[in-house]
Design an enzyme around this catalytic site. Structure first.
Site, PDB file in Angstrom:
ATOM      1  N   GLU A 145       0.658  -1.101  -0.023  1.00 54.61           N
ATOM      2  CA  GLU A 145       0.140  -0.006   0.040  1.00 54.61           C
ATOM      3  C   GLU A 145       0.847   1.127  -0.148  1.00 54.61           C
ATOM      4  OE1 GLU A 145      -1.635   0.444   4.214  1.00 54.61           O
ATOM      5  OE2 GLU A 145      -0.515  -1.299   4.390  1.00 54.61           O
ATOM      6  N   LYS A 147       2.766   4.585   0.994  1.00 54.67           N
ATOM      7  CA  LYS A 147       3.307   5.136   2.259  1.00 54.67           C
ATOM      8  C   LYS A 147       2.810   6.626   2.228  1.00 54.67           C
ATOM      9  CE  LYS A 147       7.182   5.389   5.382  1.00 54.67           C
ATOM     10  NZ  LYS A 147       7.277   6.823   5.642  1.00 54.67           N
ATOM     11  N   ASP A 149       2.696  10.463   3.137  1.00 59.24           N
ATOM     12  CA  ASP A 149       3.659  11.202   3.821  1.00 59.24           C
ATOM     13  C   ASP A 149       2.977  12.251   4.659  1.00 59.24           C
ATOM     14  OD1 ASP A 149       5.958  12.530   4.324  1.00 59.24           O
ATOM     15  OD2 ASP A 149       6.341  13.537   2.497  1.00 59.24           O
ATOM     16  N   TYR A 255      -4.393   2.421   8.786  1.00 57.18           N
ATOM     17  CA  TYR A 255      -3.775   1.399   8.070  1.00 57.18           C
ATOM     18  C   TYR A 255      -3.170   0.461   9.001  1.00 57.18           C
ATOM     19  CZ  TYR A 255      -0.076   4.798   9.134  1.00 57.18           C
ATOM     20  OH  TYR A 255       0.675   5.736   9.774  1.00 57.18           O
ATOM     21  N   LYS A 343      11.095   2.704  -0.240  1.00 56.14           N
ATOM     22  CA  LYS A 343      11.124   4.187  -0.529  1.00 56.14           C
ATOM     23  C   LYS A 343      11.501   4.429  -2.033  1.00 56.14           C
ATOM     24  CE  LYS A 343      11.152   6.741   2.610  1.00 56.14           C
ATOM     25  NZ  LYS A 343      11.758   7.186   3.644  1.00 56.14           N
ATOM     26  N   CYS A 448      41.085  23.569  15.353  1.00 57.70           N
ATOM     27  CA  CYS A 448      39.515  23.678  15.550  1.00 57.70           C
ATOM     28  C   CYS A 448      39.162  25.042  15.318  1.00 57.70           C
ATOM     29  CB  CYS A 448      39.457  23.246  17.059  1.00 57.70           C
ATOM     30  SG  CYS A 448      37.571  23.594  17.157  1.00 57.70           S
ATOM     31  N   CYS A 451      37.885  26.611  18.721  1.00 52.47           N
ATOM     32  CA  CYS A 451      38.688  26.899  20.029  1.00 52.47           C
ATOM     33  C   CYS A 451      40.304  26.834  19.664  1.00 52.47           C
ATOM     34  CB  CYS A 451      38.452  25.878  21.112  1.00 52.47           C
ATOM     35  SG  CYS A 451      39.034  24.181  20.735  1.00 52.47           S
ATOM     36  N   CYS A 466      38.858  17.732  16.915  1.00 55.53           N
ATOM     37  CA  CYS A 466      39.256  18.948  17.945  1.00 55.53           C
ATOM     38  C   CYS A 466      39.667  18.322  19.121  1.00 55.53           C
ATOM     39  CB  CYS A 466      38.185  19.685  18.393  1.00 55.53           C
ATOM     40  SG  CYS A 466      38.601  20.824  19.726  1.00 55.53           S
ATOM     41  N   CYS A 472      36.469  23.269  24.428  1.00 49.38           N
ATOM     42  CA  CYS A 472      36.101  23.751  23.106  1.00 49.38           C
ATOM     43  C   CYS A 472      34.769  24.025  23.293  1.00 49.38           C
ATOM     44  CB  CYS A 472      36.089  22.544  21.995  1.00 49.38           C
ATOM     45  SG  CYS A 472      35.411  23.048  20.445  1.00 49.38           S
TER      46      CYS A 472
END
Ligand code: IVH
Length: 723
Positions: A145, A147, A149, A255, A343, A448, A451, A466, A472
């Site tokens: 069936e 799907k 959304d 469903y 999908k 980084c 930091c 980092c 940080c």
């Protein structure tokens, strides 16, 4: 979540609370006047509460409400002897929190595993055959069936009457949207000939036509427009004012189901037919498929019709038709083994990559993110995409093999972006023909950006990290965000945005400080949350209440919240189930620091815990023990849900060996766990029972030597009542 502007408009001129004589200065009041004033305030605040929380029809603005409550408190402070038993001050804590009430689902609301291509579907079907020990040609029927959304909703009927409607939430607890669900025409309020208890589950969605009309209306009224029908449906269902929901045309496909007082039918298709008979709308494209080929044909057919359905779908859901077999297959952590969502391929679009930003995550990982010229991909505006790591940008995979034929990605490139569902968009391709001459290869920074600490890439790791640890700022704040995230502490009113603001001002710098916030910035303190921008008396009180509520936290959530590398939600759940309580887990983490210990062996024997996760757990517990203990001391960590205790194998440790002929190993393990037993991979002094099929070897010998009970498959089936 309150819609303040709406409240403001609806209320103009309705309240008469600010006329001068009623708001006499408190210092002018004598005892009699104060008593009368307290009575008046108690009455009007009670009315306002009912109107707001129960009737969804507020009679005053938040500001007015707060001002009146403050006036009440000031009079009480001057005349403590006059404090009424029904004082509004005393009811503050009891007032329902902002937003929707919560509903705990009688049966968990599940999500679905995904299949992205035909091979995944083949694996799904074969996996089921293996689990059930069925041969390749044994007949097996699946339903297929669309799907939808939209967003899932659970409707509970008792005696044929709709008694509540809840969103999925985290699957265990959802939001009470009953008043809104009652406004949806496709949701029956009463059912004839329904089981005494019936929970119907399905998807709320908005059709394309209704979505376009709604957006046009919104634009005309200078209101909020929605990016896609799904957002419009969610925004409409999750309205605190049911009158707004009523004005928005939502639809509902049934469903699935939750709790039932009696079965609907022996099959999925029969149950869906029964729901249709009861008056629910079910999807007209629902089919039964007897072969894999039929499943894939139905997928192709639904995909071809997708554009003309009039509502959004994002795939096809297959479910095993036979409910008794569904029952045998059972669930993984949050998804059933008997269903899968196939999908549709992701949506794509071309745009310009304007730059590459570096984000620092909670574990210190430096993640490159593509900053894109905004482009619409499948109805959603996308302005950034993940670039994974420096190898990916350079055109290599983790083993050094070329990807995209070795083409690298540079700022200025034209890139093809794709997104599937709600996941972060990704880059699929680049167009070398359109690369500007000035474009230079991307260089990953070796310090980084947040930091300045060195950012190192360990051998074998695809990610640069980092080394600043908690100094940080990015790591610290990301860890806090993770701590309050939905699958962790999930504190209402304390999301990523609020964490950033509190962090910036130094009010919350560690998880612990969340739980001392009220002591430091609550009533009576020189600086208070309620005086911060965007906060008020009520929202501050709600925040403190929400924090207090989460002082009791299930063990799995607590472990996940710690943000230990490699320990995701599922692993945290497995650890919690295995160790049961916080003290047991904590002690195991101490003892397991010794790699020769029994505790270490136990940890690595847990199904799903590999050496990498074990190392990461132990390193965290060693480095952060003091902080973790101090945090735990502020909390009530709830034991993992007790496993079944009324079965003959509850609490026992089982080992399977040899071939099982009437039940697959996977099913045997799932059954044993569902009945409260632990299943281990190897025989030790802790083993209670060894189930040995034909061909059992060294494990049987070892068990015999240890004096452990050894039984055959027939005895096992008899033991679990399947004989
Ligand atoms: S069955 C047994 N059937 O997809 C599991 N779900 O990705 C219950 N959804 O949470 C779900 N259409 O919100 C099922 N025909 C359909 C569906 C469907 C949409 C949604 C549902 C679920 C999500 C999982």
């Amino acid at each position: 979540m309150r819609n303040r502007s709406y409240r403001g408009k609806a209320l103009a001129g309705k309240t008469q609370i600010d006329s001068a004589d009623q708001m006499r200065a408190i210092s002018d009041l004598d005892e009699a006047a104060a008593r009368a004033e307290l009575a008046r305030l108690a009455d009007i605040l009670a009315q306002a509460n009912t109107a707001y929380h129960a009737d969804d029809a507020p009679i005053m603005s938040d500001a007015e409400f707060d001002a009146l409550r403050q006036r009440n408190a000031m009079i009480e402070a001057r005349f403590p002897a006059l404090i009424r038993p029904d004082s509004p001050s005393a009811q503050i804590g009891a007032a329902p929190s902002d937003g929707f009430g919560k509903i705990s689902h009688a049966k968990r609301m599940l999500s679905l595993a995904n299949a992205f291509d035909d091979t995944d579907v083949v694996d799904f079907v074969n996996g089921i055959r293996r689990f059930l020990s069925l041969s390749e040609d044994a007949p097996l029927t699946f339903t297929a069936e669309p799907k939808i959304d939209g967003l899932s909703l659970s409707l509970r009927y008792e005696g044929g009457k709709l008694i509540h409607a809840a969103t999925r939430g985290d699957g265990e607890t959802g939001e009470d949207v009953t008043a809104n669900a009652r406004t949806i025409a496709e949701i029956p309020q009463v059912l004839a000939h329904a089981p005494e208890v019936l929970e119907v589950r399905g998807e709320v969605y908005m059709s394309h036509d209704d979505f376009a009309a709604l957006n046009a209306r919104q634009a005309q009224a200078a209101g909020k427009t929605f990016a896609n029908p799904r957002n419009a449906a969610a925004g409409s269902l999750r309205q605190l004012d049911a009158a707004i929901t009523r004005a928005r045309p939502l639809r509902f496909f049934a469903y699935a189901w939750g709790e039932l007082s009696e079965p609907l039918a022996p099959t999925q298709s029969g149950a869906i037919a029964r729901l249709a008979q009861l008056g629910f709308t079910t999807n007209p494209r629902f089919r039964c498929c007897r072969t894999l080929a039929e499943m894939l044909e139905t997928y192709a057919q639904i995909a071809a019709e997708r554009a003309t359905l009039g509502y959004d779908i994002d795939g096809v859901v297959y479910k095993l038709d036979d409910l008794a077999l569904q029952d045998r297959l059972g669930l993984r952590a949050t998804t059933p083994r008997w269903a899968i969502a196939h999908k549709f391929p992701a949506e794509r679009a071309w745009t310009v990559l304007e730059g590459i930003d570096i984000q620092v995550g909670r574990t210190g990982a430096l993640s490159p993110v593509a900053r894109l010229k905004p482009v619409t991909v499948g109805g959603v505006v996308v302005s950034n995409a993940t670039l994974h790591n420096e190898d990916y940008i350079a055109g290599r995979d983790s083993r050094g093999q070329p990807i995209r034929d070795g083409r690298d990605i540079r700022a200025g490139d034209w890139v093809e972006v794709y997104r599937a569902g709600d996941v972060i968009p990704k880059i699929r391709d680049i167009d070398l023909a359109r690369r500007p001459e000035s474009a230079t290869p991307f260089q990953m920074p070796d310090t980084c950006p947040e930091c300045g600490s060195p950012a190192l890439r360990e051998p074998g790791d695809s990610v640069r990290r980092c080394t600043g640890g908690m100094i940080c700022p990015a790591q610290a704040v990301e860890r806090l965000k993770h701590f309050v995230s939905r699958a962790a502490f999930d504190i209402e009113g304390l999301g990523a945005k609020q964490i950033e603001a509190f962090w910036r001002d130094g009010w919350i710098t560690t998880p612990q400080e969340i739980f001392t916030l009220q002591d430091r910035f609550g009533p009576g303190q020189p600086r208070q949350v309620k005086n911060r921008e965007g906060w008020g008396e009520k929202s501050a009180q709600n925040l403190f209440a929400a924090i207090d509520e989460k002082r009791s936290i299930p063990l799995a959530r607590f472990i996940f919240a710690l943000g230990i590398r490699h320990v995701g939600e599922t692993s945290a759940g497995m650890l919690a189930t295995h160790y049961g309580t916080w003290p047991t887990f904590q002690q195991a983490m101490t003892e397991a620091q010794d790699a020769e210990s029994a505790a270490y062996a136990e940890l690595t024997a847990i199904d799903g815990v590999g050496p990498v996760m074990a190392q990461s757990l132990l390193a965290s517990f060693q480095a952060e023990r003091t902080e973790i203990d101090a945090l735990a001391a502020l909390l009530n960590i709830l034991p993992a849900k007790a496993r079944a205790t009324d079965s003959p194998i509850a609490g026992k440790t089982l080992v399977f060996t040899g071939t099982l002929e009437r039940m697959s190993r996977a099913e045997a393990k799932a059954r044993a766990e569902a009945m409260g037993a632990k299943v281990a991979g190897s025989v030790s002094a802790k083993t209670d029972i060894l189930i040995a099929g034909p061909g059992a070897g060294s494990k049987a010998t070892k068990a015999a030597a240890l004096g452990i009970e050894v039984i055959d498959e027939d005895a096992w089936l008899a033991m679990i009542g399947a004989g």
